[in-house]
Design a protein around this motif. Sequence first.
Motif, mmCIF file in Angstrom:
data_model
loop_
_atom_site.group_PDB
_atom_site.id
_atom_site.type_symbol
_atom_site.label_atom_id
_atom_site.label_comp_id
_atom_site.label_asym_id
_atom_site.label_seq_id
_atom_site.Cartn_x
_atom_site.Cartn_y
_atom_site.Cartn_z
ATOM 1 N N LYS A 1 0.842 -1.197 0.000
ATOM 2 C CA LYS A 1 0.000 0.000 0.000
ATOM 3 C C LYS A 1 0.882 1.254 0.000
ATOM 4 C CE LYS A 1 -3.845 -2.379 0.380
ATOM 5 N NZ LYS A 1 -3.281 -3.721 0.234
ATOM 6 N N ALA A 2 0.268 2.392 -0.317
ATOM 7 C CA ALA A 2 1.002 3.659 -0.342
ATOM 8 C C ALA A 2 1.395 4.095 1.060
ATOM 9 C CB ALA A 2 0.148 4.739 -1.018
ATOM 10 N N VAL A 3 0.716 3.568 2.067
ATOM 11 C CA VAL A 3 0.998 3.874 3.471
ATOM 12 C C VAL A 3 1.023 2.553 4.226
ATOM 13 C CG1 VAL A 3 -0.064 6.160 3.383
ATOM 14 C CG2 VAL A 3 -1.466 4.177 3.990
ATOM 15 N N PRO A 4 1.522 2.523 5.463
ATOM 16 C CA PRO A 4 1.450 1.299 6.265
ATOM 17 C C PRO A 4 0.020 0.746 6.303
ATOM 18 C CG PRO A 4 2.866 2.885 7.337
ATOM 19 C CD PRO A 4 2.267 3.584 6.156
ATOM 20 N N PHE A 5 -0.096 -0.571 6.315
ATOM 21 C CA PHE A 5 -1.407 -1.201 6.189
ATOM 22 C C PHE A 5 -2.375 -0.740 7.262
ATOM 23 C CE2 PHE A 5 -4.475 -4.566 7.096
ATOM 24 C CZ PHE A 5 -5.030 -4.755 5.842
ATOM 25 N N VAL A 6 -1.893 -0.533 8.489
ATOM 26 C CA VAL A 6 -2.797 -0.154 9.571
ATOM 27 C C VAL A 6 -3.468 1.183 9.271
ATOM 28 C CG1 VAL A 6 -0.983 0.995 10.929
ATOM 29 C CG2 VAL A 6 -3.028 0.075 12.081
ATOM 30 N N LEU A 7 -2.760 2.100 8.616
ATOM 31 C CA LEU A 7 -3.343 3.389 8.255
ATOM 32 C C LEU A 7 -4.400 3.208 7.172
ATOM 33 C CD1 LEU A 7 -0.168 5.679 8.152
ATOM 34 C CD2 LEU A 7 -1.722 5.232 10.071
ATOM 35 N N TRP A 8 -4.081 2.396 6.183
ATOM 36 C CA TRP A 8 -5.020 2.098 5.102
ATOM 37 C C TRP A 8 -6.275 1.437 5.658
ATOM 38 C CZ3 TRP A 8 -7.181 -2.280 2.859
ATOM 39 C CH2 TRP A 8 -7.685 -2.123 1.557
ATOM 40 N N LEU A 9 -6.087 0.532 6.621
ATOM 41 C CA LEU A 9 -7.205 -0.191 7.216
ATOM 42 C C LEU A 9 -8.104 0.732 8.027
ATOM 43 C CD1 LEU A 9 -8.607 -2.896 7.947
ATOM 44 C CD2 LEU A 9 -7.008 -3.082 9.862
ATOM 45 N N VAL A 10 -7.509 1.580 8.844
ATOM 46 C CA VAL A 10 -8.283 2.481 9.696
ATOM 47 C C VAL A 10 -9.147 3.418 8.868
ATOM 48 C CG1 VAL A 10 -8.088 4.419 11.307
ATOM 49 C CG2 VAL A 10 -6.743 2.361 11.680
ATOM 50 N N CYS A 11 -8.644 3.860 7.725
ATOM 51 C CA CYS A 11 -9.415 4.756 6.855
ATOM 52 C C CYS A 11 -10.723 4.103 6.404
ATOM 53 C CB CYS A 11 -8.592 5.140 5.625
ATOM 54 S SG CYS A 11 -7.257 6.281 5.963
ATOM 55 N N GLY A 12 -10.724 2.787 6.285
ATOM 56 C CA GLY A 12 -11.938 2.095 5.877
ATOM 57 C C GLY A 12 -12.835 1.736 7.045
ATOM 58 N N LEU A 13 -12.230 1.415 8.175
ATOM 59 C CA LEU A 13 -13.020 0.970 9.326
ATOM 60 C C LEU A 13 -13.740 2.112 10.034
ATOM 61 C CD1 LEU A 13 -10.739 -1.750 10.982
ATOM 62 C CD2 LEU A 13 -12.952 -2.085 9.865
ATOM 63 N N VAL B 1 -19.740 -5.677 5.762
ATOM 64 C CA VAL B 1 -18.373 -5.303 6.087
ATOM 65 C C VAL B 1 -17.369 -6.057 5.224
ATOM 66 C CG1 VAL B 1 -17.986 -7.047 7.885
ATOM 67 C CG2 VAL B 1 -16.820 -4.832 8.030
ATOM 68 N N TRP B 2 -17.773 -7.213 4.697
ATOM 69 C CA TRP B 2 -16.891 -7.980 3.814
ATOM 70 C C TRP B 2 -17.146 -7.663 2.346
ATOM 71 C CZ3 TRP B 2 -12.920 -9.921 6.136
ATOM 72 C CH2 TRP B 2 -13.022 -10.305 7.465
ATOM 73 N N MET B 3 -18.364 -7.262 2.016
ATOM 74 C CA MET B 3 -18.675 -6.896 0.640
ATOM 75 C C MET B 3 -18.163 -5.499 0.296
ATOM 76 S SD MET B 3 -20.080 -9.556 -0.552
ATOM 77 C CE MET B 3 -20.771 -8.978 -2.103
ATOM 78 N N THR B 4 -17.904 -4.701 1.309
ATOM 79 C CA THR B 4 -17.313 -3.377 1.111
ATOM 80 C C THR B 4 -15.796 -3.514 1.201
ATOM 81 O OG1 THR B 4 -19.239 -2.407 2.229
ATOM 82 C CG2 THR B 4 -17.315 -0.982 1.923
ATOM 83 N N PRO B 5 -15.038 -2.949 0.275
ATOM 84 C CA PRO B 5 -13.572 -3.105 0.316
ATOM 85 C C PRO B 5 -12.938 -2.332 1.472
ATOM 86 C CG PRO B 5 -14.224 -1.646 -1.482
ATOM 87 C CD PRO B 5 -15.489 -2.230 -0.921
ATOM 88 N N ILE B 6 -13.065 -2.902 2.664
ATOM 89 C CA ILE B 6 -12.505 -2.285 3.864
ATOM 90 C C ILE B 6 -11.201 -2.965 4.260
ATOM 91 C CG2 ILE B 6 -12.873 -1.836 6.323
ATOM 92 C CD1 ILE B 6 -15.872 -1.681 5.708
ATOM 93 N N MET B 7 -11.255 -4.300 4.413
ATOM 94 C CA MET B 7 -10.052 -5.060 4.746
ATOM 95 C C MET B 7 -9.298 -5.512 3.500
ATOM 96 S SD MET B 7 -12.109 -5.173 7.487
ATOM 97 C CE MET B 7 -13.269 -6.518 7.275
ATOM 98 N N TRP B 8 -9.890 -5.348 2.333
ATOM 99 C CA TRP B 8 -9.287 -5.810 1.101
ATOM 100 C C TRP B 8 -9.519 -4.754 0.016
ATOM 101 C CZ3 TRP B 8 -12.724 -6.100 -2.928
ATOM 102 C CH2 TRP B 8 -14.086 -6.148 -2.585
ATOM 103 N N ASP B 9 -8.825 -4.883 -1.087
ATOM 104 C CA ASP B 9 -9.100 -4.034 -2.246
ATOM 105 C C ASP B 9 -9.116 -4.897 -3.495
ATOM 106 O OD1 ASP B 9 -6.473 -4.558 -2.834
ATOM 107 O OD2 ASP B 9 -5.749 -2.554 -2.354
ATOM 108 N N PHE B 10 -9.454 -4.312 -4.607
ATOM 109 C CA PHE B 10 -9.595 -5.072 -5.843
ATOM 110 C C PHE B 10 -8.266 -5.663 -6.304
ATOM 111 C CE2 PHE B 10 -13.241 -2.047 -6.177
ATOM 112 C CZ PHE B 10 -14.240 -3.003 -6.098
ATOM 113 N N VAL B 11 -7.166 -4.985 -5.992
ATOM 114 C CA VAL B 11 -5.848 -5.496 -6.378
ATOM 115 C C VAL B 11 -5.544 -6.780 -5.621
ATOM 116 C CG1 VAL B 11 -3.371 -5.027 -6.395
ATOM 117 C CG2 VAL B 11 -4.996 -3.213 -6.977
ATOM 118 N N ASP B 12 -5.809 -6.749 -4.277
ATOM 119 C CA ASP B 12 -5.569 -7.950 -3.464
ATOM 120 C C ASP B 12 -6.377 -9.140 -3.958
ATOM 121 O OD1 ASP B 12 -3.835 -6.593 -1.870
ATOM 122 O OD2 ASP B 12 -5.283 -6.147 -0.299
ATOM 123 N N MET B 13 -7.598 -8.883 -4.413
ATOM 124 C CA MET B 13 -8.493 -9.958 -4.832
ATOM 125 C C MET B 13 -8.296 -10.341 -6.291
ATOM 126 S SD MET B 13 -10.067 -10.559 -2.037
ATOM 127 C CE MET B 13 -11.396 -11.631 -2.578
ATOM 128 N N GLY B 14 -7.419 -9.623 -6.992
ATOM 129 C CA GLY B 14 -7.177 -9.925 -8.392
ATOM 130 C C GLY B 14 -8.351 -9.565 -9.288
#
Length: 269
Positions: free
Chosen positions: A64-76, A187-200
Amino acid sequence: MKQLFMIPSELYQNRKLIWTLAKNDFKTKYAGSYLGIIWAFIQPVVTVLVYWFVFGVVRQGAPKAVPFVLWLVCGLVPWFFFQDALVQGTNALIEYSYLVKKVVFKISILPLIKVISAVFVHVFFVAFTLVLFCCYGKFPDIYAIQLLYYSICAFALVLSMTYITSAVVVFFRDLTHLITILLQIGVWMTPIMWDFVDMGISENALVARILKLNPMYYIVSGYRNALVDKQWFWEHPGQTIYFWAVTVVLFLFGTRLFKKLKVHFADVL
């Protein structure tokens, strides 16, 4: 046209009462426990830590462009607000049934009271997010102003939905359990813990387009655009128009349904 703006007018006329009741609701929600309102913050923080450990440490996705925890918090953070406000707002009429039975009380303000009560916790977590970014040396810039805009988006969306759910749950109590299940799926259908790149998944794939129909996708992506990707909301005009169109339709339908059913609330409760 008069009926269309009746509930918004009632909300504005009772704005002082709404603010007072919202503050009291927030204070009394955790009254009687030793830690008090601290419980409002413990569960979300624990949830963030669990998801960060599972998805950021055990199973690492694409960089990610930032540490994962920052990316995750932005979604949660926006999801926590949406979830709390929707659950609490849905049960507003049931919880305040003694006020619903009062002839002179404007019961249309009750869902709003619950949503505002959830805002207090949301403000804390937005501040917590900004501090966390600073701790990692990622200081917010002018793009962070958009957090206010996307918070308003979340507020408008969940308020529109609570007018529907709070009215229906009076007659169909199982809706509360149904909403809990839908939130677990959401919460799983919304890209919060994952993104489209991770899921291919390609951004233009059919699955991606379907998932983007979820209004919360716009809000979650917006928080990340404001703090991570450095993009303005007007750079995504199609998504912006779609989100506000859905929200306005939900609000008009919800307030109309609420007004139509409210004459029966006292009898059923």
